[in-house]
Design an enzyme around this catalytic site. Sequence first.
Site, mmCIF file in Angstrom:
data_model
loop_
_atom_site.group_PDB
_atom_site.id
_atom_site.type_symbol
_atom_site.label_atom_id
_atom_site.label_comp_id
_atom_site.label_asym_id
_atom_site.label_seq_id
_atom_site.Cartn_x
_atom_site.Cartn_y
_atom_site.Cartn_z
ATOM 1 N N CYS A 1 3.609 8.491 1.336
ATOM 2 C CA CYS A 1 4.129 7.503 2.284
ATOM 3 C C CYS A 1 4.273 6.176 1.539
ATOM 4 O O CYS A 1 3.289 5.615 1.058
ATOM 5 C CB CYS A 1 3.150 7.383 3.448
ATOM 6 N N CYS B 1 0.898 -2.180 15.811
ATOM 7 C CA CYS B 1 0.925 -1.892 14.370
ATOM 8 C C CYS B 1 0.222 -2.996 13.582
ATOM 9 O O CYS B 1 0.486 -4.183 13.771
ATOM 10 C CB CYS B 1 2.370 -1.750 13.893
ATOM 11 N N GLU C 1 0.811 -1.205 0.000
ATOM 12 C CA GLU C 1 0.000 0.000 0.000
ATOM 13 C C GLU C 1 0.855 1.270 0.000
ATOM 14 O O GLU C 1 1.957 1.292 0.523
ATOM 15 C CB GLU C 1 -0.938 0.001 1.214
ATOM 16 N N CYS D 1 6.207 -7.363 7.327
ATOM 17 C CA CYS D 1 7.245 -6.795 8.189
ATOM 18 C C CYS D 1 7.700 -7.862 9.174
ATOM 19 O O CYS D 1 6.931 -8.740 9.545
ATOM 20 C CB CYS D 1 6.669 -5.599 8.955
ATOM 21 N N CYS E 1 -1.329 6.015 9.961
ATOM 22 C CA CYS E 1 -0.116 5.325 10.437
ATOM 23 C C CYS E 1 -0.464 3.993 11.074
ATOM 24 O O CYS E 1 -1.322 3.923 11.944
ATOM 25 C CB CYS E 1 0.594 6.137 11.508
ATOM 26 N N CYS F 1 5.644 -5.108 15.879
ATOM 27 C CA CYS F 1 5.295 -4.143 16.927
ATOM 28 C C CYS F 1 3.828 -4.380 17.290
ATOM 29 O O CYS F 1 2.986 -4.560 16.413
ATOM 30 C CB CYS F 1 5.506 -2.719 16.439
HETATM 31 N N1 SAH Z 1 9.293 0.113 10.402
HETATM 32 C C1 SAH Z 1 9.515 1.540 10.310
HETATM 33 C C2 SAH Z 1 8.632 2.191 9.278
HETATM 34 C C3 SAH Z 1 7.148 2.248 9.647
HETATM 35 S S1 SAH Z 1 6.756 3.896 9.927
HETATM 36 C C4 SAH Z 1 9.348 2.145 11.677
HETATM 37 O O1 SAH Z 1 8.988 1.423 12.598
HETATM 38 O O2 SAH Z 1 9.642 3.308 11.866
HETATM 39 C C5 SAH Z 1 5.167 3.819 10.538
HETATM 40 C C6 SAH Z 1 5.013 4.624 11.826
HETATM 41 O O3 SAH Z 1 3.676 4.482 12.324
HETATM 42 C C7 SAH Z 1 5.939 4.099 12.909
HETATM 43 O O4 SAH Z 1 6.362 5.137 13.740
HETATM 44 C C8 SAH Z 1 4.993 3.193 13.652
HETATM 45 O O5 SAH Z 1 5.483 2.889 14.921
HETATM 46 C C9 SAH Z 1 3.729 4.002 13.653
HETATM 47 N N2 SAH Z 1 2.540 3.204 13.913
HETATM 48 C C10 SAH Z 1 2.390 1.886 13.717
HETATM 49 N N3 SAH Z 1 1.167 1.480 14.075
HETATM 50 C C11 SAH Z 1 0.517 2.580 14.489
HETATM 51 C C12 SAH Z 1 -0.820 2.801 14.950
HETATM 52 N N4 SAH Z 1 -1.700 1.819 15.026
HETATM 53 N N5 SAH Z 1 -1.162 4.061 15.276
HETATM 54 C C13 SAH Z 1 -0.267 5.076 15.146
HETATM 55 N N6 SAH Z 1 0.991 4.915 14.712
HETATM 56 C C14 SAH Z 1 1.385 3.677 14.388
#
Ligand code: SAH
Length: 384
Positions: free
Chosen positions: A115, A129, A102, A122, A359, A126
């Site tokens: 983005c 996420c 996406e 991945c 995000c 996390c």
């Molecule tokens: N793997 C990289 C790139 C992903 S960036 C990283 O971790 O930085 C995507 C961003 O959105 C990251 O900061 C991630 O932690 C954040 N993110 C992931 N899930 C989210 C959610 N449910 N709500 C808000 N932010 C989230």
Amino acid sequence: MDTRMPLTGLDRAALADILARAGVPERQRRMRAQQIWRWIYNRGVTDFGRMTNIAKPLRATFAQHFTIARPQVVSRQISRDGTRKWLLRFAPDDHGQSHEAEVVYIPEEDRGTLCISSQVGCTLNCTFCHTGTQKMVRNLTAGEIVAQVLTARDDLGDWPDAMAANPDAPASGRFITNVVLMGMGEPLYNFDNVKAACDIISDGEGISLSKRRITLSTAGVVPQIPRAGEQMGVMLAISLHATTDEVRNQLVPLNRKYPIREVLEACRNYPGLSNARRITFEYVMLKGINDSPADARRLVNLLRGIPAKVNLIPFNPWPGSPYECSDWDTIERFAAIVNRAGYASPVRSPRGRDIMAACGQLKSASERLRARQRKAAAQDAPQA
Ligand code: SAH
């Protein structure tokens, strides 16, 4: 199966070399590569037939050997707030499998941010996420990463011809003014391809986006951070999200390998930092988990000495997500503490939530087939 070589994503030297396959004599290769480069990245052409400064028979020969086609747009959604999300399907890989990722465009008053994804799925898992609930499928190639930008520009009308014909064109002359590697995947686990893609996106004779307008976000792959600074030269964002290892171990399991202290040490040493070039620390606001005033004060202490800004991200829920977003008052209190300590602390307004484009909400249905299924798929595929 399509046996034509994709040209998108090759650097200039590789592009020149590969033209040998179409019989271009060596002394002409650099010049031809330069022409093709400009058509692909400066003009957005997807068809050799439109390369009018190349003789027709040669265009036809190129079309037999090479492809500059885009990935397939499987779906395109537009949010109430103007955010766009595309699901792209890439050309089948060596096992005959097509994978999807996406891409999201977020228009704002003074800029437009694209983005993009670096991996299908991945490895990080996390816990907050959505992408983390999808298994890692594979790294995207440099061409697939760049193609996300090209495809978005197609749909936005972000090429010179379309822009010239658009009475509502933005003053900057671009819809996409910034690119963030914040989509699916961990970019520093796909270093070479991400670097190659950043080089192409910032190339002055192509898309020409300054590296200061490209931001790479990482969960903190410490050994790759200095390399990213030296070799990519893009802006860095760190997904910090917690102020103690105990909490961060829960949220970002990678922290067990590279704890907060090591991540911040790598940030302190990131080349080229100044007040004008800060590291962004992303901090997702999770109710009752990491959002107390004590967390805010600890955060400020941790960042001491690093040219930093803090991006507070209200948690974006997804089906089955185990967390809640902090209350608005709590977020504001947190932001105020960080701000009083001298760090910009904007709250990222959730964009495109209604189309699951915010995000951490990205996910594609792609799955990795087991070896057995792969074999079967390969046998079913028509032989070239
Ligand atoms: N793997 C990289 C790139 C992903 S960036 C990283 O971790 O930085 C995507 C961003 O959105 C990251 O900061 C991630 O932690 C954040 N993110 C992931 N899930 C989210 C959610 N449910 N709500 C808000 N932010 C989230």
